[in-house]
Design a protein around this motif. Sequence first.
Motif, short mmCIF file in Angstrom:
data_model
loop_
_atom_site.label_atom_id
_atom_site.label_comp_id
_atom_site.label_asym_id
_atom_site.label_seq_id
_atom_site.Cartn_x
_atom_site.Cartn_y
_atom_site.Cartn_z
N LEU A 127 16.12 -32.00 -1.44
CA LEU A 127 17.50 -31.64 -1.16
C LEU A 127 17.70 -31.28 0.31
O LEU A 127 18.68 -31.70 0.93
N ILE B 10 20.17 -33.60 2.70
CA ILE B 10 21.37 -33.09 3.35
C ILE B 10 21.26 -33.17 4.87
O ILE B 10 22.22 -33.49 5.57
N GLY C 79 23.70 -35.75 5.31
CA GLY C 79 24.84 -34.85 5.20
C GLY C 79 25.79 -34.90 6.38
O GLY C 79 26.87 -34.33 6.34
N ARG D 68 28.35 -33.88 3.87
CA ARG D 68 28.25 -34.73 2.69
C ARG D 68 27.14 -34.18 1.79
O ARG D 68 25.98 -34.10 2.19
N TRP D 69 27.50 -33.82 0.57
CA TRP D 69 26.53 -33.21 -0.34
C TRP D 69 25.69 -34.25 -1.08
O TRP D 69 24.57 -33.98 -1.47
N GLN E 182 19.06 -36.69 -2.36
CA GLN E 182 19.66 -35.72 -3.28
C GLN E 182 19.67 -36.26 -4.71
O GLN E 182 19.38 -35.53 -5.65
N ASP F 129 33.98 -35.97 -8.74
CA ASP F 129 33.47 -35.64 -7.41
C ASP F 129 34.54 -34.99 -6.54
O ASP F 129 34.26 -34.04 -5.80
N LEU G 181 32.89 -31.58 -5.74
CA LEU G 181 32.35 -31.64 -4.38
C LEU G 181 33.41 -31.36 -3.33
O LEU G 181 33.13 -30.76 -2.29
N HIS H 236 33.84 -33.70 1.39
CA HIS H 236 32.38 -33.70 1.34
C HIS H 236 31.83 -34.96 0.68
O HIS H 236 30.69 -34.99 0.23
N GLU I 1 32.13 -41.10 -3.20
CA GLU I 1 30.72 -40.73 -3.14
C GLU I 1 29.89 -41.63 -4.06
O GLU I 1 29.93 -41.49 -5.28
#
Length: 477
Positions: free
Chosen positions: A120, A124, A128, A147-148, A153, A251, A255, A259, A295
């Motif tokens: 993770l 990111i 990200g 951006r998650w 991820q 999303d 999110l 993001h 996303e």
Amino acid sequence: MDGGKKAERPHGDVAEEDPDRQHALLDEDDGNDKAPRRSKRVASLDVFRGLTVALMILVDGAGGEWPVIGHAPWNGCNLADFVMPFFLFIVGMAIPLSLKRIPDRGRAVRRVVIRTLKLLFWGILLQGGYSHAPDKLTYGVDMKHVRWGGILQRIALAYLVVAVLEIVTKDAKIQDRSSSGFSIFRMYFSQWIVACCILVIYLSLAYGIYVPDWEFRVQNTDSTNYGKVLTVVCGTRGNLSPPCNAVGYIDRKILGINHMYQRPAWRRHRACTDDSPHEGPFRSDAPAWCVAPFEPEGILSSFSAVLSTIIGVHYGHVLVHMKSHADRLKQWVTMGITLLVIGIILHFSHAIPLNKQLYTFSYICVTAGAAGVVFSILYFLVDILNLHYVFAPLRWIGMNAMLVYVMAAEGIFEGFLNGWYYEGTNNTLVYWVRKHVFVKVWHSTRVGILLYVLFAQILFWALVSGVLHRARIYWKL
């Protein structure tokens, strides 16, 4: 990563194995029932991982010039659309091998959680928005627009769910039991029950959630609508179109629209540009959603993507429990072809379309089936026919996959080279090499870029990985 690069022994007696490096040590049957079992490395695992990383570099670098290589704008399945499922498949396949020799469940869970957090973090950081490599000589990101979602991820989520499932459901009494036929399905029946539950939940949400109208502010500074708030009309349920699907709705709610990925593949949709499947200027009558974010590694689609990893785990179980090459290949090829047939029927009957962004069930079947067939071919060529030298470059990449992913697929090394430029930032070292060494020689931008990616990126990093392998240096999570 454990503090950066580590030197490790690629062979030898190892109590645990790393699923992210694919250094699998298995007990192979040498044909003598009385002989003690010996550890033997399954090289095709490394080759398959290396092939997947190489495909990622290829589609990222040449996909813009070759649409058949890049992601499908919406429905359909191009070469790039196989990369993510192949990653998830091989991660799943490595899980039984990694956890086979860790009897303590608490220790195994801790290891899985730590690896998940590392994935993770790097995901990111790399996707990200903080790193702008390789094109822009800047770094940093506005926290309102991080951006998650992203590749690492999604792998982290799938790895966490499936690894914990393997730890919870595996029975120590059957870990070394030889099996055949459908007995492996019976042994791990609870995992398939979980897979069915995931599928039912995904289908229920994808087809059952009501998607209302929504609006967004255009963030692209190059757009004539920059700063404007546009409205997308939906008011529907069970719709799998780009603007009105439940995957994007979830999303946007969880999110946050700022993001999400700002340049989704649907920008090349025929409703958006006359240059489709190439990216080009938007049509004058292009709908508002063409400039909206989406996303591709979102929440609901990542939930569905766990199924690709579970299928990979089954292939790993076959590798652990079956000692005969013929039995393994029969099980793998049969399942792979079955999945391919199911997915193709679902797509061409218009029941469930192939769609990477939504990670539909037909897409799971086709890509997981393809992964199974490709791995079976590699296993036959590399581990049965012993054609190691032919596939050595891919194997080297697979043994240092994280290094090549960061430096090549994410463009960090290319971004460093772009820091050396002459007179202007548009005249960088990478640009000069690409233009004068490849494009001008062939008098074709498309061919030149393809050759640049094949030789200056994939082959170059294969050789670098080979040198590091000789020095026993590996970069892992």
